[in-house]
Design a protein around this motif. Structure first.
Motif, PDB file in Angstrom:
ATOM      1  N   HIS A 160      38.997  24.612  87.621  1.00  0.00           N
ATOM      2  CA  HIS A 160      38.455  24.548  86.263  1.00  0.00           C
ATOM      3  C   HIS A 160      36.934  24.541  86.267  1.00  0.00           C
ATOM      4  N   THR A 177      35.647  27.992  87.115  1.00  0.00           N
ATOM      5  CA  THR A 177      35.802  28.883  85.968  1.00  0.00           C
ATOM      6  C   THR A 177      34.696  28.632  84.948  1.00  0.00           C
ATOM      7  N   THR A 183      45.924  27.597  89.361  1.00  0.00           N
ATOM      8  CA  THR A 183      45.072  26.602  90.003  1.00  0.00           C
ATOM      9  C   THR A 183      45.239  26.676  91.511  1.00  0.00           C
TER      10      THR A 183
END
Lengths: 258, 78
Positions: free
Chosen positions: B55, B58, B75
């Motif tokens: 995350h 990203t 993930t």
């Protein structure tokens, strides 16, 4: 954990759903808790090919319910004392940490995952256009400064690439906009399609120019669709193309008659 | 041993049901999209560094390219 992490940008985020469901490949270092012969390791790795049961680990983002996952291949690459290097191709949602643990149980000595690198995520490969954060930052700046589009095309792929593993159906120009508005695909709109589609399979719908229109769920097999002259062939799940990209060729509301 | 084929090993052939010319006035080959559209409909094959979460990485990509949206495919947290 390192390796391939496909990142979808802006409008392309809609293809993430297809990527999440696609198979993965990893290279993994597993640490045995006591010495085991190479032959024995090979035999147990072979045993784990096919469909396995797996309960997600304690630290998992899904419910810890026993579920099945497919292992496509599991190859021993190297062994050095208690360290075992292997390559595994598996279904989406397979936990490799758990796989290592379970391999250890069957071997009888116990084992855990030491290092992991993803080498494949659906159609994305390790030896093909893999970029680092530095590359991205460098090439993007270069594009902004020089306006050289080639730079962008070096590190960004069209979202269509993410759909490579899904069977495709190509449709007429006149059908495109209806699908962009959420309509399901009917038989007359189909121009060509790939072999091996079965009812309920995830499929992707493409224009003749190779643009992705939508993700859909097939309602019939390739053979059936080829014979159909009316009726629905695929149910739209996710629209990828913005409305108005192709002209509207369909009528809405009350029919005015011929 | 089992014969389960990986999805990327599946070979598919294209069968034509009907023929029609496509109108060059709208749409375009994905490789020919103008730069802004090329980014908006783009995917990056990122080599994730060890340490930060998927995350976080990203979010960085989003910031580097000054985008509003970005999502990752799966993930990498084993």
């Amino acid at each position: 954990m390192t390796g391939i992490l496909p990142i979808a940008l802006e409008e392309a985020t809609k293809v993430v759903q297809a990527l999440l469901l696609s198979g993965k490949e990893y290279v993994c270092v597993m640490r045995l808790h006591s010495q085991v012969s190479e032959d024995r390791i090979k035999a147990v790795l072979d045993e784990f090919c096919g469909t396995i049961y797996q309960r997600p680990p304690v630290r998992a983002s899904v419910k810890r319910r026993l579920r099945t996952r497919k292992i496509y291949y599991l190859n021993l690459l190297e062994m050095d004392g208690k360290n075992v290097l292997f390559r595994v191709g598996c279904e989406a949602g397979t936990y490799i940490r758990k796989l290592c643990h379970d391999l250890g149980e069957v071997l009888g000595c116990g084992s855990h995952m030491r290092e992991l690198r993803r080498t494949k995520a659906g159609p994305f490969l390790e030896d093909e256009g893999l970029v680092t954060l530095h590359d991205i930052s460098f090439m993007f700046t270069l594009w902004q400064e020089t306006n050289d589009e080639g730079m962008l095309r070096k590190f960004i792929y069209p979202m269509e690439k993410a759909l490579k593993a899904l069977p495709k159906i190509y449709i007429r120009d006149s059908t495109v906009d209806a699908l962009c508005h959420g309509a399901h695909l009917a038989a007359p709109g189909v121009l060509s399609l790939e072999t091996g589609i079965k009812p309920k399979d995830a499929v992707s719908i493409f224009t003749q120019k190779g643009e992705a229109v939508s993700l859909a769920r097939a309602l019939a097999s390739t053979e059936e669709i080829l014979k159909m002259d009316h009726g629905l062939v695929a149910k739209t799940q996710r629209v990828l193309m913005p409305r108005g990209s192709y002209p509207k060729m369909w009528r809405s509301g009350t029919r005015l008659g011929k | 041993m089992s014969t389960t084929k990986a999805p990327w090993e599946e070979e598919r052939k294209l069968i034509v049901k009907a023929e029609e010319e496509t109108d060059p006035h709208f749409g375009q080959n994905p490789d020919k999209r103008p730069p802004q559209d090329y980014i908006r409909f783009g995917v990056i094959n990122l080599d994730k560094p060890a340490g930060p979460s998927s995350h976080e990485v990203t979010a960085w990509v989003k910031r580097i390219l000054s985008l509003e949206r970005a999502g990752h495919g799966g993930t990498l947290e084993a």
